[in-house]
Structures are given as structure tokens and as C-alpha cells.
Design a protein around this motif. Sequence first.
Motif, mmCIF file in Angstrom:
data_model
loop_
_atom_site.group_PDB
_atom_site.id
_atom_site.type_symbol
_atom_site.label_atom_id
_atom_site.label_comp_id
_atom_site.label_asym_id
_atom_site.label_seq_id
_atom_site.Cartn_x
_atom_site.Cartn_y
_atom_site.Cartn_z
ATOM 1 N N SER A 170 21.642 -0.442 14.940
ATOM 2 C CA SER A 170 21.433 0.580 13.920
ATOM 3 C C SER A 170 21.104 -0.088 12.593
ATOM 4 C CB SER A 170 22.696 1.446 13.801
ATOM 5 O OG SER A 170 22.571 2.392 12.762
ATOM 6 N N TRP A 171 20.313 0.604 11.789
ATOM 7 C CA TRP A 171 19.957 0.079 10.469
ATOM 8 C C TRP A 171 19.708 1.236 9.516
ATOM 9 C CZ3 TRP A 171 15.263 1.450 8.364
ATOM 10 C CH2 TRP A 171 14.316 1.972 9.256
ATOM 11 N N GLY A 172 19.689 0.919 8.235
ATOM 12 C CA GLY A 172 19.442 1.960 7.249
ATOM 13 C C GLY A 172 18.979 1.385 5.925
ATOM 14 N N LEU A 173 18.453 2.255 5.100
ATOM 15 C CA LEU A 173 17.974 1.867 3.772
ATOM 16 C C LEU A 173 18.195 3.049 2.835
ATOM 17 C CD1 LEU A 173 16.502 -0.356 2.124
ATOM 18 C CD2 LEU A 173 14.362 0.813 2.682
ATOM 19 N N GLY A 174 18.724 2.762 1.640
ATOM 20 C CA GLY A 174 19.006 3.855 0.717
ATOM 21 C C GLY A 174 18.901 3.433 -0.734
ATOM 22 N N ILE A 175 18.980 4.433 -1.596
ATOM 23 C CA ILE A 175 18.948 4.219 -3.034
ATOM 24 C C ILE A 175 20.077 5.024 -3.647
ATOM 25 C CG2 ILE A 175 17.356 6.139 -3.480
ATOM 26 C CD1 ILE A 175 16.041 4.326 -5.629
ATOM 27 N N GLY A 176 20.602 4.547 -4.784
ATOM 28 C CA GLY A 176 21.727 5.254 -5.365
ATOM 29 C C GLY A 176 21.879 5.020 -6.855
ATOM 30 N N LEU A 177 22.853 5.738 -7.424
ATOM 31 C CA LEU A 177 23.176 5.645 -8.842
ATOM 32 C C LEU A 177 24.610 5.179 -9.011
ATOM 33 C CD1 LEU A 177 21.690 9.051 -10.079
ATOM 34 C CD2 LEU A 177 20.584 6.812 -10.155
ATOM 35 N N ASN A 178 24.822 4.304 -9.975
ATOM 36 C CA ASN A 178 26.161 3.878 -10.367
ATOM 37 C C ASN A 178 26.553 4.694 -11.588
ATOM 38 O OD1 ASN A 178 28.518 2.571 -10.956
ATOM 39 N ND2 ASN A 178 27.556 0.662 -11.607
ATOM 40 N N VAL A 179 27.539 5.596 -11.434
ATOM 41 C CA VAL A 179 27.868 6.530 -12.513
ATOM 42 C C VAL A 179 29.302 6.336 -12.977
ATOM 43 C CG1 VAL A 179 26.224 8.216 -11.617
ATOM 44 C CG2 VAL A 179 28.624 8.368 -10.950
ATOM 45 N N LEU A 185 37.471 10.177 -14.768
ATOM 46 C CA LEU A 185 37.860 9.329 -13.642
ATOM 47 C C LEU A 185 37.675 7.865 -14.026
ATOM 48 C CD1 LEU A 185 38.761 9.507 -10.625
ATOM 49 C CD2 LEU A 185 36.343 9.299 -10.026
ATOM 50 N N PRO A 186 38.732 7.050 -13.960
ATOM 51 C CA PRO A 186 38.590 5.651 -14.357
ATOM 52 C C PRO A 186 37.822 4.815 -13.343
ATOM 53 C CG PRO A 186 40.819 6.067 -13.553
ATOM 54 C CD PRO A 186 40.124 7.391 -13.610
ATOM 55 N N ASN A 187 37.717 5.277 -12.105
ATOM 56 C CA ASN A 187 37.057 4.502 -11.068
ATOM 57 C C ASN A 187 35.541 4.588 -11.187
ATOM 58 O OD1 ASN A 187 39.661 5.808 -10.097
ATOM 59 N ND2 ASN A 187 39.489 4.153 -8.636
ATOM 60 N N ARG A 188 34.888 3.533 -10.703
ATOM 61 C CA ARG A 188 33.432 3.551 -10.613
ATOM 62 C C ARG A 188 33.016 4.402 -9.426
ATOM 63 N NH1 ARG A 188 29.670 -0.442 -8.374
ATOM 64 N NH2 ARG A 188 31.478 -1.744 -7.907
ATOM 65 N N VAL A 189 31.963 5.201 -9.596
ATOM 66 C CA VAL A 189 31.496 6.105 -8.553
ATOM 67 C C VAL A 189 30.020 5.832 -8.283
ATOM 68 C CG1 VAL A 189 31.144 8.527 -7.911
ATOM 69 C CG2 VAL A 189 33.171 7.865 -9.230
ATOM 70 N N ASN A 190 29.652 5.811 -7.000
ATOM 71 C CA ASN A 190 28.255 5.694 -6.586
ATOM 72 C C ASN A 190 27.801 6.982 -5.920
ATOM 73 O OD1 ASN A 190 28.064 2.173 -5.570
ATOM 74 N ND2 ASN A 190 28.098 3.125 -7.584
ATOM 75 N N LEU A 191 26.587 7.403 -6.214
ATOM 76 C CA LEU A 191 25.917 8.487 -5.505
ATOM 77 C C LEU A 191 24.764 7.883 -4.719
ATOM 78 C CD1 LEU A 191 25.712 11.126 -8.394
ATOM 79 C CD2 LEU A 191 27.529 10.839 -6.699
ATOM 80 N N GLU A 225 21.185 10.988 4.923
ATOM 81 C CA GLU A 225 22.581 11.119 4.517
ATOM 82 C C GLU A 225 22.693 11.060 2.992
ATOM 83 O OE1 GLU A 225 25.270 8.651 6.740
ATOM 84 O OE2 GLU A 225 23.940 8.596 8.481
ATOM 85 N N ALA A 226 23.465 11.973 2.438
ATOM 86 C CA ALA A 226 23.709 12.019 0.993
ATOM 87 C C ALA A 226 25.212 12.085 0.762
ATOM 88 C CB ALA A 226 23.031 13.227 0.363
ATOM 89 N N GLY A 227 25.710 11.281 -0.172
ATOM 90 C CA GLY A 227 27.150 11.298 -0.395
ATOM 91 C C GLY A 227 27.556 10.547 -1.643
ATOM 92 N N PHE A 228 28.857 10.321 -1.770
ATOM 93 C CA PHE A 228 29.393 9.578 -2.897
ATOM 94 C C PHE A 228 30.439 8.591 -2.396
ATOM 95 C CE2 PHE A 228 32.343 13.070 -2.336
ATOM 96 C CZ PHE A 228 33.590 12.500 -2.566
ATOM 97 N N GLN A 229 30.632 7.531 -3.170
ATOM 98 C CA GLN A 229 31.635 6.512 -2.867
ATOM 99 C C GLN A 229 32.430 6.219 -4.139
ATOM 100 O OE1 GLN A 229 28.065 5.159 -2.337
ATOM 101 N NE2 GLN A 229 28.146 6.823 -0.845
ATOM 102 N N VAL A 230 33.738 6.097 -3.991
ATOM 103 C CA VAL A 230 34.631 5.787 -5.110
ATOM 104 C C VAL A 230 35.192 4.397 -4.902
ATOM 105 C CG1 VAL A 230 36.696 6.480 -6.365
ATOM 106 C CG2 VAL A 230 35.200 8.230 -5.393
ATOM 107 N N PHE A 231 35.073 3.541 -5.909
ATOM 108 C CA PHE A 231 35.565 2.160 -5.831
ATOM 109 C C PHE A 231 36.999 2.100 -6.370
ATOM 110 C CE2 PHE A 231 31.161 1.528 -5.267
ATOM 111 C CZ PHE A 231 30.975 0.276 -4.693
ATOM 112 N N PHE A 232 37.796 1.249 -5.748
ATOM 113 C CA PHE A 232 39.197 1.111 -6.183
ATOM 114 C C PHE A 232 39.681 -0.305 -5.899
ATOM 115 C CE2 PHE A 232 38.906 2.918 -1.967
ATOM 116 C CZ PHE A 232 39.747 2.114 -1.208
#
Length: 217
Positions: free
Chosen positions: A171-180, A185-191, A210-217
Motif C-alpha cells: 500500500s502507498w499514499g500521497l497527501g498534502i496538509g496544513l500545520n495549524v 488548544l496548545p497542541n499542534r494540529v495538522n489537517l 481520505e481527509a482528517g486531522f492529527q493532534v500532536f502531543f
Amino acid sequence: MRGLLVAAIAALAVAPVLMPTIAKAATAADQVAEPDKVAIYRESPDTYAGLGLISTQIEGGVLDQAPGGLHIRAGGMLDPNWGVEVRLARGFWHERQKVGDARVQIDIDHLAGFYLTRRWDFAVPVIEIPMVKGMFVQAQAGVAAAQIKAEIDACDTCPTRVDRNDRTDLSWGLGIGLNVRVPTLPNRVNLSLEYMDYGDKDDIEISAIEAGFQVFF
């Protein structure tokens, strides 16, 4: 009275000598009573978890359906560019397709993948977007296991037949996102928005947007 006066003069004479020693002893006592407090602050956290929507495309023979669902993901960055990630997904909505006299419904029963990721961060070009601190492109390569469930109604009065197909493929994938940065929220969030290919096996190809968000901690 004379003795008291002499004692007072002597104390005043000795005080300047003793004061530094007393102050040093008091400071040492405070340090023993309260050990140094070390503040731990991670400016760039390297682990994350996320949630997102997945719209799959299942193609094979006469089949062409686009069931959808949710995915969860968790991972960590080994350095600013390389990382590892685990993804889990399950279908929650589907569509039916007429094949001859039968009606066929395809679902993603479950999907799991393990990936090595490569990330490139860069500044937002040309314009400044509120709350957006930067952009990134991410590629991933790994292995994914999926189970496809097919419900087949051969006729209106026939019982529904359920078939399941288990598969494991590259499996493989390629995507683009924003660092917001979210103000509350004190954590860094990616869309992120990604295209994922989950393999082509047994004449059935699975891909997804696929569309989503990720929270860094």
C-alpha cells in the motif's frame, strides 16, 4: 549599664562579618528544602493521533462502488522528515449496484495498515492564511490488510448471501496538509487530504480519498 553598652557595640561590630555567612547558610537551607524544579517543554512533539473520513473506490470486473467510513491513525516522527504510522478504518455507509438480476452491496468490513512516512514541510506560498503556520507534503509506503464484505440479493424473495474476501497487499499514499495553531488548544494540529492505494489483488482494486486531522502531543 556600661556592660550592656559594651555588648551592644561589640554586636554591631561583629554583625557585618556574620551577616554574609548567615545569608549563605539560609540559601543553602532553602536549596536543600526545595530541590530545583525542572520545567519540561516539548517545542516540537513527535507523536500524534488522528481521525478522518475515508471514501473508498472498489473496482473489479463489473463492480464499481464507493463505500465510505471512518479511519483512526497514530504515529510518531523518528526525525523531522521520517516517521512510522498505523491506520485502522471501517466502512459505515455504502451503495448498491445492480449486476444482472442481482443487487450487490460492497462494504469495507475493516482495514489496517502499517506505513513508513516521509514528510516535507514548507512555508505557505504567496499569501498568509490565519492560524496556518505552514504546509507539508507527505508520502507513505507500507502494507495493508483489508476485509471486503459483499451482500448479494439474487432476487427479491431470495435470502441475502454474504461473502467476505480477506487480502493483504502493498500500500502507498500521497497527501498534502496544513500545520495549524488553534488558539484554545496548545497542541499542534495538522489537517490533511490524501490519496491512498490499498492494493490490487484477486482482480479487485481498492483506493481511497481520505481527509482528517492529527493532534500532536
